[in-house]
Design an enzyme around this catalytic site. Structure first.
Site, PDB file in Angstrom:
ATOM      1  N   ASN A  49       0.913  -1.334   0.094  1.00 54.46           N
ATOM      2  CA  ASN A  49      -0.333  -0.325  -0.118  1.00 54.46           C
ATOM      3  C   ASN A  49       0.968   1.179  -0.110  1.00 54.46           C
ATOM      4  OD1 ASN A  49       0.874  -0.751   2.972  1.00 54.46           O
ATOM      5  ND2 ASN A  49      -1.226   0.291   3.448  1.00 54.46           N
ATOM      6  N   GLU A  51       0.384   5.641   0.542  1.00 47.99           N
ATOM      7  CA  GLU A  51      -0.537   6.211   1.500  1.00 47.99           C
ATOM      8  C   GLU A  51      -0.708   7.936   0.703  1.00 47.99           C
ATOM      9  OE1 GLU A  51      -1.102   5.498   5.419  1.00 47.99           O
ATOM     10  OE2 GLU A  51      -2.129   3.678   4.926  1.00 47.99           O
ATOM     11  N   CYS A  60      -4.029   0.683  -2.721  1.00 46.53           N
ATOM     12  CA  CYS A  60      -3.385  -0.684  -1.467  1.00 46.53           C
ATOM     13  C   CYS A  60      -3.453  -1.410  -2.292  1.00 46.53           C
ATOM     14  CB  CYS A  60      -5.346  -2.130  -1.652  1.00 46.53           C
ATOM     15  SG  CYS A  60      -6.335  -0.348  -0.389  1.00 46.53           S
ATOM     16  N   GLU A  62      -2.671  -4.511  -3.123  1.00 46.11           N
ATOM     17  CA  GLU A  62      -3.231  -5.294  -3.904  1.00 46.11           C
ATOM     18  C   GLU A  62      -3.948  -4.776  -5.527  1.00 46.11           C
ATOM     19  OE1 GLU A  62      -5.094  -4.776  -0.929  1.00 46.11           O
ATOM     20  OE2 GLU A  62      -6.191  -5.955  -0.130  1.00 46.11           O
ATOM     21  N   CYS A  91     -10.659  -4.854   0.386  1.00 49.25           N
ATOM     22  CA  CYS A  91     -12.017  -3.462  -0.304  1.00 49.25           C
ATOM     23  C   CYS A  91     -12.719  -3.782  -0.902  1.00 49.25           C
ATOM     24  CB  CYS A  91     -10.895  -2.255  -0.016  1.00 49.25           C
ATOM     25  SG  CYS A  91     -10.574  -1.314  -1.092  1.00 49.25           S
ATOM     26  N   CYS A  94     -10.814  -2.715  -4.300  1.00 51.71           N
ATOM     27  CA  CYS A  94     -10.252  -3.537  -4.637  1.00 51.71           C
ATOM     28  C   CYS A  94     -10.617  -5.572  -5.197  1.00 51.71           C
ATOM     29  CB  CYS A  94      -8.918  -4.262  -3.309  1.00 51.71           C
ATOM     30  SG  CYS A  94      -7.708  -3.294  -3.377  1.00 51.71           S
TER      31      CYS A  94
HETATM   32  N1  THU Z   1      -5.710  -1.493   2.437  1.00 56.26           N
HETATM   33  C1  THU Z   1      -4.594  -2.640   1.631  1.00 56.26           C
HETATM   34  O1  THU Z   1      -3.666  -1.867   1.116  1.00 56.26           O
HETATM   35  N2  THU Z   1      -5.304  -3.590   1.665  1.00 56.26           N
HETATM   36  C2  THU Z   1      -6.142  -3.883   1.857  1.00 56.26           C
HETATM   37  O2  THU Z   1      -6.979  -5.144   2.297  1.00 56.26           O
HETATM   38  C3  THU Z   1      -6.683  -3.272   3.141  1.00 56.26           C
HETATM   39  C4  THU Z   1      -6.270  -2.794   3.130  1.00 56.26           C
HETATM   40  C5  THU Z   1      -4.273  -0.102   3.025  1.00 56.26           C
HETATM   41  C6  THU Z   1      -5.022   0.955   2.803  1.00 56.26           C
HETATM   42  C7  THU Z   1      -4.722   1.889   3.286  1.00 56.26           C
HETATM   43  O3  THU Z   1      -2.760   2.313   2.935  1.00 56.26           O
HETATM   44  C8  THU Z   1      -4.803   0.893   4.597  1.00 56.26           C
HETATM   45  O4  THU Z   1      -4.459  -0.668   4.113  1.00 56.26           O
HETATM   46  C9  THU Z   1      -5.518   1.472   5.743  1.00 56.26           C
HETATM   47  O5  THU Z   1      -6.660   0.969   5.245  1.00 56.26           O
END
Ligand code: THU
Length: 136
Positions: A49, A51, A60, A62, A91, A94
């Protein structure tokens, strides 16, 4: 790489996802996620991920892995491992992006980074039944 490379074993995928997770750019949530995506021809693409200070632009693990693979020309996928602690269920955004590229039987495996015994398994169809997608 050969088109007929044998599939990566699950331990290799978990290891690759954990390595990516170590490099996650989770500056706001502190929730680090790593993903490893295996293509139908046995290649592995990873993602973490990433941000952003403009929160909504965060992405994310994925989707990073999927976009890396698609941008390298891959269109057929076998399975994806997602590692987080506690384990993360993908999520909705994704799931929709996965469903663009994953057939109904593609496997998605969520693993707890701290305890590989703790995991969940879905097929694409279980994650997003009745997906929206144009027929082509
Ligand atoms: N996140 C992912 O990368 N994958 C997931 O399956 C769930 C959430 C990330 C998004 C964000 O950067 C952090 O986790 C918190 O939501």
């Amino acid at each position: 790489m050969s088109k007929h490379q044998s599939p990566a074993d699950i331990a290799t995928l978990i290891e690759a996802a954990c390595r990516q997770r170590d490099g996650a750019y989770a500056i706001h949530s502190g929730f680090a996620v790593g993903a490893a995506l295996e293509t139908a021809d046995g290649r592995v693409f990873t993602g973490c991920n990433v941000e952003n200070d403009s929160y909504g632009l965060s992405i994310c693990a994925e989707r990073v892995a999927i976009f890396k693979a698609v941008s390298e020309g891959c269109r057929e996928f076998h399975r994806m491992v997602v590692v987080a602690t506690p384990l993360a269920s993908p999520c909705g955004a994704c799931r929709q992006v996965m469903s663009q590229f994953f057939g109904d039987e593609v496997e998605i495996i969520a693993v707890d980074a701290g305890n590989a015994e703790s995991h969940k398994f879905w097929t694409m169809n279980e994650l997003l039944p009745d997906r929206f997608r144009f027929e082509r």
